[in-house]
Design a protein around this motif. Structure first.
Motif, PDB file in Angstrom:
ATOM      1  N   VAL A 167       3.473   1.832  -1.490  1.00 28.19           N
ATOM      2  CA  VAL A 167       3.107   1.559  -0.103  1.00 28.19           C
ATOM      3  C   VAL A 167       4.120   0.586   0.490  1.00 28.19           C
ATOM      4  N   SER A 169       4.929  -1.890   3.868  1.00 25.76           N
ATOM      5  CA  SER A 169       4.381  -2.557   5.049  1.00 25.76           C
ATOM      6  C   SER A 169       5.001  -3.946   5.170  1.00 25.76           C
ATOM      7  N   GLN A 175      -0.364  -5.194   2.497  1.00 25.88           N
ATOM      8  CA  GLN A 175       0.125  -4.888   1.158  1.00 25.88           C
ATOM      9  C   GLN A 175      -0.971  -5.152   0.119  1.00 25.88           C
ATOM     10  N   ALA A 178      -3.629  -2.459   0.213  1.00 21.85           N
ATOM     11  CA  ALA A 178      -3.231  -1.233  -0.476  1.00 21.85           C
ATOM     12  C   ALA A 178      -3.379  -1.380  -1.987  1.00 21.85           C
ATOM     13  N   ILE A 179      -3.006  -2.543  -2.520  1.00 20.69           N
ATOM     14  CA  ILE A 179      -3.145  -2.768  -3.957  1.00 20.69           C
ATOM     15  C   ILE A 179      -4.619  -2.747  -4.351  1.00 20.69           C
ATOM     16  N   ALA A 183      -3.277   1.287  -5.015  1.00 21.21           N
ATOM     17  CA  ALA A 183      -1.854   1.633  -4.987  1.00 21.21           C
ATOM     18  C   ALA A 183      -1.154   1.057  -6.221  1.00 21.21           C
ATOM     19  N   SER A 186       3.288  -2.089  -3.953  1.00 22.01           N
ATOM     20  CA  SER A 186       3.278  -2.312  -2.509  1.00 22.01           C
ATOM     21  C   SER A 186       4.289  -3.393  -2.181  1.00 22.01           C
ATOM     22  N   CYS A 208       4.424   8.447  -1.208  1.00 23.63           N
ATOM     23  CA  CYS A 208       4.972   7.283  -0.506  1.00 23.63           C
ATOM     24  C   CYS A 208       4.216   7.134   0.803  1.00 23.63           C
ATOM     25  N   LEU A 241      -4.019   1.533   5.785  1.00 25.25           N
ATOM     26  CA  LEU A 241      -3.409   1.839   4.498  1.00 25.25           C
ATOM     27  C   LEU A 241      -4.442   2.001   3.385  1.00 25.25           C
ATOM     28  N   VAL A 245      -4.646   5.312   1.035  1.00 23.11           N
ATOM     29  CA  VAL A 245      -4.456   5.193  -0.412  1.00 23.11           C
ATOM     30  C   VAL A 245      -5.643   5.800  -1.152  1.00 23.11           C
TER      31      VAL A 245
END
Length: 359
Positions: A167, A169, A175, A178-179, A183, A186, A208, A241, A245
């Motif tokens: 990811v 950003s 970020q 997303a984790i 993800a 990130s 991606c 995001l 994800v």
């Protein structure tokens, strides 16, 4: 008497001389032609000498020679039993009657019974679905290309795949979001530099995903990403995001593939859940899946999804289900967007081919 013999001999000699003279005169009168026969005469003679032409076939590997014969003799993949009768009772020869169409819930119950502890003893087996498609395009000479998609289903399940996602950003909070959503990696500008330096390889990631705020800097990696470059039409470029994800991490991934010989026939095989899930949850996952598939329908009359079949290994039982009750009609605007989406995909394919030729 001697004189008579001499007269007969002289008569024979005289006749012989006359015959030789006649033959010599006839030989002198024979005509000799030094020009070729007419074209029509040559053609007629050539037709009499025509032999059976042997059609030369290019080299075929030894392990594919029997395969070509089988393909010529195989039955058509497209299934049509509309001309058959409906069964009148519970006992009948299946090949002479229409295939029974089950309601979705009843088909799932049948599979749950066969996978009970008394039989296969696999109550948590995956529930597979096969979707047969009519790949006929808007024109009779064109067909829908193969397509791949990921659809977010309302009820997640263990699909058994390991999916890696990167990811991009600028915002650290996004970020972290997303984790948290699952993800693999990130980052922002620093991550882009690491990829350019070769410290991080994009080949380690299947998807991606990016936020629009970092798109101007992400253009530097377009040549490396190619098809993986974030795109709003493919759903990989979005402001939310965490939601994106979760879709690519837990969603149902499917691929529609058309047959190499029967190009109007396409097939999708994927998993929509496990048998230990609630039947209503499986039904909702199935509904979302077939509506997402139906969104790729070209602008032509007729149906796009021909048949849906539920099956669950190790059982060999396959049950046809009624999918039409789950389909939602697309409005004209929606179908136009789907067509544009297909055109964009074709353009990306052409660009990639151009890049390969340039290399």
């Amino acid at each position: 008497m001697f004189l008579n013999s001499i007269k007969q001999f002289s008569t024979i000699v005289q006749n012989h001389v006359n015959v030789n003279h006649i033959l010599s005169q006839s030989v002198k009168s024979i005509q000799v032609r030094n020009y070729a026969a007419r074209k029509g005469t040559r053609d007629r003679k050539a037709k009499k000498k025509v032999k059976a032409e042997v059609v030369k076939v290019g080299f075929v590997p030894h392990n594919q020679r029997n395969k070509l014969k089988l393909l010529a003799q195989r039955e058509p993949l497209k299934f049509d039993d509309s001309w058959k009768r409906n069964p009148t009772d519970d006992v009948y020869v299946a090949k002479y009657y229409k295939w029974v169409v089950y309601p979705f819930a009843e088909a799932v119950k049948c599979h749950q019974e066969t996978h009970s502890p008394e039989m296969y003893n696999k109550p948590n087996a995956n529930l597979h679905v096969t979707i047969e498609l009519n790949m006929q395009g808007e024109k009779k000479t064109r067909f829908v290309d193969n397509f791949t998609s990921v659809v977010k289903v309302p009820y997640n399940f263990d699909h058994g795949e390991e999916r890696t996602i990167v990811v991009f950003s600028k915002n650290p909070d996004e970020q972290n979001e997303a984790i948290t959503a699952g993800a693999t990696l990130s980052g922002g500008s620093d991550l882009i530099k690491q990829i350019q330096n070769g410290d991080v390889s994009l080949q380690d990631f299947q998807y991606c995903i990016a936020h629009p705020n970092i798109l101007p800097e992400l253009v530097q990696l377009r040549g490396l990403m190619k098809k993986k470059f974030p795109n709003p039409k493919m759903g990989t470029l979005d402001v939310n995001l965490g939601k994106v994800v979760d879709k690519f991490l837990n969603g149902v991934k499917y691929q529609a593939v058309k047959d190499d010989y029967e190009k109007e026939f396409g097939c999708i095989k994927t998993v929509i859940g496990s048998l230990d899930m609630d039947i209503k949850h499986l039904e909702e996952n199935f509904s979302v899946l077939i509506n997402d598939v139906n969104s790729m329908k070209p602008r032509r009359p007729g149906t796009f999804i021909d048949r849906c079949i539920l099956w669950s290994p190790p059982s060999q039982e396959v049950l046809k289900v009624d999918h039409a009750v789950f389909l939602k009609e697309l409005n004209s605007k929606g179908s136009q967007n789907v067509f544009e989406k297909q055109e964009d995909y074709d353009k990306e394919e052409e660009e990639e081919k151009g890049e390969r030729v340039a290399l």
